[in-house]
Motif scaffolding. Structure first.
Motif, PDB file in Angstrom:
ATOM      1  N   VAL A   4       0.837  -1.205   0.000  1.00  0.00           N
ATOM      2  CA  VAL A   4       0.000   0.000   0.000  1.00  0.00           C
ATOM      3  C   VAL A   4       0.868   1.250   0.000  1.00  0.00           C
ATOM      4  O   VAL A   4       0.639   2.189  -0.773  1.00  0.00           O
ATOM      5  N   ILE A   5       1.873   1.279   0.858  1.00  0.00           N
ATOM      6  CA  ILE A   5       2.732   2.455   0.970  1.00  0.00           C
ATOM      7  C   ILE A   5       3.454   2.729  -0.347  1.00  0.00           C
ATOM      8  O   ILE A   5       3.625   3.889  -0.758  1.00  0.00           O
ATOM      9  N   GLU A   6       3.849   1.666  -1.026  1.00  0.00           N
ATOM     10  CA  GLU A   6       4.556   1.826  -2.304  1.00  0.00           C
ATOM     11  C   GLU A   6       3.719   2.619  -3.306  1.00  0.00           C
ATOM     12  O   GLU A   6       4.233   3.460  -4.042  1.00  0.00           O
ATOM     13  N   VAL A   7       2.419   2.361  -3.322  1.00  0.00           N
ATOM     14  CA  VAL A   7       1.524   3.081  -4.233  1.00  0.00           C
ATOM     15  C   VAL A   7       1.149   4.447  -3.663  1.00  0.00           C
ATOM     16  O   VAL A   7       1.173   5.457  -4.368  1.00  0.00           O
ATOM     17  N   ALA A   8       0.811   4.481  -2.380  1.00  0.00           N
ATOM     18  CA  ALA A   8       0.298   5.708  -1.765  1.00  0.00           C
ATOM     19  C   ALA A   8       1.303   6.844  -1.766  1.00  0.00           C
ATOM     20  O   ALA A   8       0.917   8.021  -1.791  1.00  0.00           O
ATOM     21  N   THR A   9       2.584   6.529  -1.740  1.00  0.00           N
ATOM     22  CA  THR A   9       3.601   7.578  -1.678  1.00  0.00           C
ATOM     23  C   THR A   9       4.005   8.092  -3.051  1.00  0.00           C
ATOM     24  O   THR A   9       4.920   8.915  -3.164  1.00  0.00           O
ATOM     25  N   LYS A  10       3.304   7.666  -4.093  1.00  0.00           N
ATOM     26  CA  LYS A  10       3.609   8.159  -5.442  1.00  0.00           C
ATOM     27  C   LYS A  10       3.162   9.597  -5.656  1.00  0.00           C
ATOM     28  O   LYS A  10       3.718  10.305  -6.493  1.00  0.00           O
ATOM     29  N   SER A  11       2.119  10.020  -4.919  1.00  0.00           N
ATOM     30  CA  SER A  11       1.614  11.383  -5.102  1.00  0.00           C
ATOM     31  C   SER A  11       0.837  11.809  -3.857  1.00  0.00           C
ATOM     32  O   SER A  11       0.322  10.960  -3.123  1.00  0.00           O
ATOM     33  N   PRO A  12       0.728  13.120  -3.615  1.00  0.00           N
ATOM     34  CA  PRO A  12      -0.084  13.598  -2.486  1.00  0.00           C
ATOM     35  C   PRO A  12      -1.535  13.162  -2.592  1.00  0.00           C
ATOM     36  O   PRO A  12      -2.180  12.903  -1.569  1.00  0.00           O
ATOM     37  N   GLU A  13      -2.066  13.065  -3.816  1.00  0.00           N
ATOM     38  CA  GLU A  13      -3.461  12.653  -3.999  1.00  0.00           C
ATOM     39  C   GLU A  13      -3.666  11.223  -3.524  1.00  0.00           C
ATOM     40  O   GLU A  13      -4.632  10.915  -2.826  1.00  0.00           O
ATOM     41  N   LEU A  14      -2.747  10.322  -3.860  1.00  0.00           N
ATOM     42  CA  LEU A  14      -2.861   8.933  -3.418  1.00  0.00           C
ATOM     43  C   LEU A  14      -2.606   8.824  -1.914  1.00  0.00           C
ATOM     44  O   LEU A  14      -3.237   8.000  -1.227  1.00  0.00           O
ATOM     45  N   ALA A  15      -1.724   9.667  -1.395  1.00  0.00           N
ATOM     46  CA  ALA A  15      -1.446   9.644   0.047  1.00  0.00           C
ATOM     47  C   ALA A  15      -2.683  10.007   0.851  1.00  0.00           C
ATOM     48  O   ALA A  15      -2.837   9.559   1.993  1.00  0.00           O
ATOM     49  N   ARG A  16      -3.596  10.780   0.250  1.00  0.00           N
ATOM     50  CA  ARG A  16      -4.830  11.141   0.951  1.00  0.00           C
ATOM     51  C   ARG A  16      -5.620   9.899   1.329  1.00  0.00           C
ATOM     52  O   ARG A  16      -6.233   9.834   2.405  1.00  0.00           O
ATOM     53  N   GLY A  17      -5.638   8.901   0.428  1.00  0.00           N
ATOM     54  CA  GLY A  17      -6.355   7.663   0.727  1.00  0.00           C
ATOM     55  C   GLY A  17      -5.743   6.928   1.903  1.00  0.00           C
ATOM     56  O   GLY A  17      -6.458   6.374   2.750  1.00  0.00           O
ATOM     57  N   LEU A  18      -4.423   6.938   1.980  1.00  0.00           N
ATOM     58  CA  LEU A  18      -3.735   6.268   3.087  1.00  0.00           C
ATOM     59  C   LEU A  18      -3.972   7.005   4.402  1.00  0.00           C
ATOM     60  O   LEU A  18      -4.273   6.390   5.433  1.00  0.00           O
ATOM     61  N   VAL A  19      -3.851   8.324   4.376  1.00  0.00           N
ATOM     62  CA  VAL A  19      -4.096   9.113   5.582  1.00  0.00           C
ATOM     63  C   VAL A  19      -5.527   8.911   6.068  1.00  0.00           C
ATOM     64  O   VAL A  19      -5.780   8.747   7.266  1.00  0.00           O
ATOM     65  N   SER A  20      -6.463   8.895   5.123  1.00  0.00           N
ATOM     66  CA  SER A  20      -7.868   8.695   5.477  1.00  0.00           C
ATOM     67  C   SER A  20      -8.086   7.335   6.133  1.00  0.00           C
ATOM     68  O   SER A  20      -8.862   7.209   7.090  1.00  0.00           O
ATOM     69  N   ALA A  21      -7.397   6.313   5.635  1.00  0.00           N
ATOM     70  CA  ALA A  21      -7.521   4.975   6.231  1.00  0.00           C
ATOM     71  C   ALA A  21      -6.993   4.963   7.669  1.00  0.00           C
ATOM     72  O   ALA A  21      -7.609   4.377   8.569  1.00  0.00           O
ATOM     73  N   LEU A  22      -5.868   5.636   7.888  1.00  0.00           N
ATOM     74  CA  LEU A  22      -5.320   5.717   9.247  1.00  0.00           C
ATOM     75  C   LEU A  22      -6.241   6.515  10.160  1.00  0.00           C
ATOM     76  O   LEU A  22      -6.289   6.279  11.373  1.00  0.00           O
ATOM     77  N   GLY A  23      -6.982   7.457   9.579  1.00  0.00           N
ATOM     78  CA  GLY A  23      -7.961   8.203  10.361  1.00  0.00           C
ATOM     79  C   GLY A  23      -9.243   7.433  10.577  1.00  0.00           C
ATOM     80  O   GLY A  23      -9.967   7.685  11.554  1.00  0.00           O
ATOM     81  N   TRP A  24      -9.542   6.496   9.699  1.00  0.00           N
ATOM     82  CA  TRP A  24     -10.760   5.684   9.798  1.00  0.00           C
ATOM     83  C   TRP A  24     -10.633   4.638  10.905  1.00  0.00           C
ATOM     84  O   TRP A  24     -11.550   4.417  11.695  1.00  0.00           O
ATOM     85  N   ILE A  25      -9.486   3.992  10.960  1.00  0.00           N
ATOM     86  CA  ILE A  25      -9.243   2.951  11.963  1.00  0.00           C
ATOM     87  C   ILE A  25      -9.122   3.610  13.340  1.00  0.00           C
ATOM     88  O   ILE A  25      -8.503   4.667  13.470  1.00  0.00           O
ATOM     89  N   PRO A  26      -9.715   3.049  14.397  1.00  0.00           N
ATOM     90  CA  PRO A  26      -9.587   3.633  15.736  1.00  0.00           C
ATOM     91  C   PRO A  26      -8.137   3.909  16.099  1.00  0.00           C
ATOM     92  O   PRO A  26      -7.244   3.099  15.805  1.00  0.00           O
ATOM     93  N   HIS A  27      -7.904   5.036  16.747  1.00  0.00           N
ATOM     94  CA  HIS A  27      -6.539   5.464  17.035  1.00  0.00           C
ATOM     95  C   HIS A  27      -5.766   4.433  17.846  1.00  0.00           C
ATOM     96  O   HIS A  27      -4.568   4.186  17.589  1.00  0.00           O
TER      97      HIS A  27
END
Length: 424
Positions: free
Chosen positions: A104-127
């Motif tokens: 996931v990180i390999e794809v998500a770090t290709k652009s800020p737009e893709l990183a948004r999906g990763l950040v959102s997932a980390l925000g979705w999962i309970p802290h």
């Protein structure tokens, strides 16, 4: 045996794979839908929560599928969409499996737009479930992963510790800008001086983030810079306008509104500012703006934000002007590809609204500030935060942060079910 050979030998497996693929597609689609919904006028917290429950149901389908569910999400990563990154990231981080997370990180770090999906997932999962992973990102040598960890901490409104101060002096402009924004989101009044210093940053995004945080935390000297940003039509302009209008004195805000109203290119901004100032003295002017098709719907929304009138339920809605087009058309020669910013707003009937105002004007006092028909108080703001529509809730959250310095800025974009729980 591969998934493909299993499907060929077992028709039932093919049916199951199709169902799991639908879960992955719907999860990505609904994530994209909620990205728009959390800032939409016609969505309430309840409707956001319902949308999020639908999204969670599809994520559950992927979780129950186990490794085949992951494989389908992994394949979808090749589409390189933030929604696909979100779905895959939720599975990967919940599983704790390093090979999944790495993919996931390999794809998500290709652009800020893709990183948004990763950040959102980390925000979705309970802290509590992801805090160790977020901390690992914060301690990473990669500035991109540090930014992702910092953004995830900010979404959860959790203190990222020393990583926040360290990021403020980073040579990576995106990381620095994210840290400056987090100062305001987390209510870090102890870092106000750092935000004030950031207004002179060489990077524009960092200056904007610094000014936003500084003004939110009480620095009046940065107001002129936010006023400038508000007029430039940039992605950050809306946030700048909303904050600066609420931070200025009433007389300053009214003078700025009149200046904006005097120019055709900033009149739309003047309409929005009128609603946010909340002084009923501007109502006659707002009603006048409803006669201009390009301003009518936003003028109706400003009228509603101030008075609490519901254009649809109070039967104040009019018809779309004949021949009016906004946003992209079917004409291939039309160079206007901008989406209609007022797409989901009702058309006001200015005559009916004038009659409504004639009946209710006595309930309002010029010189006072109103939000949805009530004078602004902490109790009323908390009520709006629980029961208002998304744009109204965002206004209430901002006003509460201003009135309660040192407290975190309530996140109206967080998962709806989590917001509902925290607001009980």
């Amino acid at each position: 045996m591969s998934r493909v050979s299993t499907m060929e030998s077992d028709p039932l497996s093919g049916v199951i794979e199709k169902i799991v693929s639908q879960h992955a597609e719907e999860a990505a689609f609904l994530w994209t839908m909620r990205e728009r919904a959390v800032g939409a006028q016609h969505y309430s917290l309840r409707s956001v929560a319902k949308l999020d429950e639908r999204l969670e149901a599809h994520l559950d389908g992927l979780r129950l599928a186990g490794e085949p569910g992951w494989e389908i999400c992994k394949e979808a990563l090749s589409l390189e969409g933030p929604g696909e990154v979100f779905a895959a990231a939720v599975l990967a981080f919940e599983s704790g499996r390093e090979e999944w997370i790495t993919a996931v990180i390999e794809v998500a770090t290709k652009s800020p737009e893709l990183a948004r999906g990763l950040v959102s997932a980390l925000g979705w999962i309970p802290h509590a479930q992801v805090k160790e992973r977020i901390q690992k990102h914060l301690q990473s040598e990669s500035s991109t992963l540090k930014r992702i960890g910092l953004a995830a901490s900010a979404i959860h409104r959790q203190d990222p510790g020393s990583a926040l101060k360290d990021a403020l002096s980073s040579s990576d402009v995106r990381l620095r800008a994210r840290a400056l924004r987090a100062i305001g989101e987390l209510g870090r009044t102890d870092l106000l001086e750092a935000a004030k210093a950031g207004v002179n940053d060489a990077d524009e995004a960092s200056r904007c983030a610094a000014a936003w945080s500084a003004v939110l935390l009480g620095d009046m000297a940065s107001i002129p810079y936010l006023q400038l940003i508000a007029t430039q039509g940039k992605p950050s302009s809306q946030n700048a306008m909303e904050l600066v209008t609420r931070r200025m004195s009433s007389s300053q805000a009214k003078a700025w509104q009149q200046e904006l109203a005097g120019k055709a290119e900033t009149r739309r901004l003047a309409v929005q500012v009128s609603g946010l100032i909340g002084d009923p003295v501007s109502i006659p002017w707002l009603i006048d703006q409803m006669s201009a098709p390009k301003l009518a719907r936003i003028a109706g929304e400003s009228f509603a934000i101030l008075t609490g009138a519901d254009l649809v339920n109070d039967m104040l809605e009019g018809k779309k002007p004949e021949g009016f087009e906004a946003g992209p058309t079917d004409n291939p020669e039309d160079e206007d590809v901008e989406m209609d910013p007022d797409e989901n707003l009702p058309w006001p009937d200015s005559a009916l609204i004038q009659k409504w105002w004639g009946k209710h004007q006595k309930d309002f006092m010029s010189g006072s500030r109103y939000l949805l028909g009530r004078t602004i108080s902490i109790d009323w703001l908390q009520h709006v935060l629980r029961n208002g529509r998304q744009r109204h809730r965002a206004v209430a959250a901002l006003e509460l942060a201003i009135r309660q310095p040192g407290t975190a800025f309530f996140n109206t974009s967080a998962p709806g079910f989590r917001q509902q729980y925290s607001l009980k």
